[in-house]
Design an enzyme around this catalytic site. Sequence first.
Site, PDB file in Angstrom:
ATOM      1  N   GLU A  74      -1.656  -4.547  -1.059  1.00 36.33           N
ATOM      2  CA  GLU A  74      -0.435  -5.062  -0.434  1.00 36.33           C
ATOM      3  C   GLU A  74       0.696  -4.038  -0.403  1.00 36.33           C
ATOM      4  O   GLU A  74       1.869  -4.375  -0.577  1.00 36.33           O
ATOM      5  CB  GLU A  74       0.032  -6.347  -1.129  1.00 36.33           C
ATOM      6  CG  GLU A  74      -0.967  -7.487  -1.036  1.00 36.33           C
ATOM      7  CD  GLU A  74      -0.398  -8.822  -1.493  1.00 36.33           C
ATOM      8  OE1 GLU A  74       0.742  -8.846  -2.000  1.00 36.33           O
ATOM      9  OE2 GLU A  74      -1.087  -9.841  -1.335  1.00 36.33           O
TER      10      GLU A  74
ATOM     11  N   GLU B  70      -8.279 -11.944  -2.012  1.00 34.66           N
ATOM     12  CA  GLU B  70      -7.626 -13.026  -2.753  1.00 34.66           C
ATOM     13  C   GLU B  70      -7.573 -14.244  -1.837  1.00 34.66           C
ATOM     14  O   GLU B  70      -7.289 -14.115  -0.641  1.00 34.66           O
ATOM     15  CB  GLU B  70      -6.186 -12.680  -3.173  1.00 34.66           C
ATOM     16  CG  GLU B  70      -6.048 -11.714  -4.316  1.00 34.66           C
ATOM     17  CD  GLU B  70      -4.585 -11.447  -4.667  1.00 34.66           C
ATOM     18  OE1 GLU B  70      -3.700 -12.197  -4.181  1.00 34.66           O
ATOM     19  OE2 GLU B  70      -4.322 -10.484  -5.395  1.00 34.66           O
TER      20      GLU B  70
END
Length: 467
Positions: free
Chosen positions: A154, A256
Amino acid sequence: MGNWWNALLVAVLAASLIPRIRCIAPIKAIGSKLYDTETGKQFYIRGVAYAVEDGPNYDALNNPAQCELDAALMETLGVNTIRVYMINYEDRHDECMSIFAAVDIYVLADLTTAKTGFNRVDPEWTMDMFNNYTKALDAFARYDNFLAAIVGNEVINSVDTTISAPYIKAAIRDIKAYRDGQGYRQIPIGYSAADVEQVRLATQEYLVCGENISSNADFWALNRYSWCGDSTFTESGYSNLYDDAEDYPVPIFFSETGCDLVDKREFDDQEVILGPEMNDRWSGAVLYQWREQSNSYGIVSYNFKTSAVSFTDTATLPAYKPTPISPDFQSLQSHWNTLTPTGTPSSDYTPTYTKVSCPTSDESWSVAAAAELPTIRNLVITTKPPASASAAARSSAVEAVAGPSSPTAASVTTTATDPGSSGLSSSAKTAIGAGVAVPAIVIILAVTSFFLWRRRRKNKQAAAMGK
């Protein structure tokens, strides 16, 4: 005769107590799919994010007692992959990696360490980062159940942080070059993206675009939590993700997932991810997360008041018995125990590479399509050929990374393994060697004892006859 028989019996029993070494086949990225290199079956991730203690500097794979407790419960859940977010390359990992391998669990690891990581606001790719990332890779490359390595998580999470994209891609390029120069197997090197709609697709395309495939990611993964409660393939946006994966040249999966904005997590998205609606393009998912923390995403809890192991020395780490959280654990278990996608066997799969065009710069993407990737000044990755190579080849070096060279260039000297050797990791070979050598030594000692016993017996008989 009795003494000899007892000696032989002891030797046989000792040999039988030597544990059998169980190997696990590495996973390989071929085209847009993952494959078990031994069976040729397509591999789908059924994973959990694995953290035992809180804190950014905690390595979850250096506590064998905890790994053993967790692995046993994960096996009943149907887990085949764990994701770890931080590696301390100075820690020991042999025991935990072996424990997870014994129950067919692979490790997806971020190469981020306590010392290094990308600064998304002021990005750079430096020699220190390269050295720490490659040390983390070195620490795990020998394990056959090391699934893949993530160079960033990220990093790009807004339009402003898209400036980080070339640095991420440069890291992928250099780590892949180091991997190949070191002679490691083709461990997939890729990236885990944030679910930010403005930049998601551009990031997905950028990391595999262009003519230079050696700079492209070996996989692309997404952290996504859009399937909440009683959602659907379309409502969750998964249908768009499926469409965006058409003709994608490398494996794509969820690194995720697992929305917790509902009181009861049903995990019905697993039926779609691992089912016929998505499994021809997507390769599974990692659920966030294993242990319950303050964010309430966990599916097991630990009793931190009481350790499940006794302490024999000051180096022993505490271990806590994992307890399933109902009904979340059971809901996920019911899905994974029935979802067994077969996919396409490697023998029936011929990947076709589709070139991906680089996104152009606009109001939501700040990187020009033709922008050069950054380089680390004076970084030279050299390749040491296998021992069987000629003397001339042995003295050669390959500069795998562009950038100014000089007599004082920093050199990363790598050692390749013999291409003619078996696909087993060095740790597996060592273990198998020990498993074969120890029983052999025991038998040799038993036979030697027999001949010594027989010689003594003959000497006694001769002495008796001479009286």
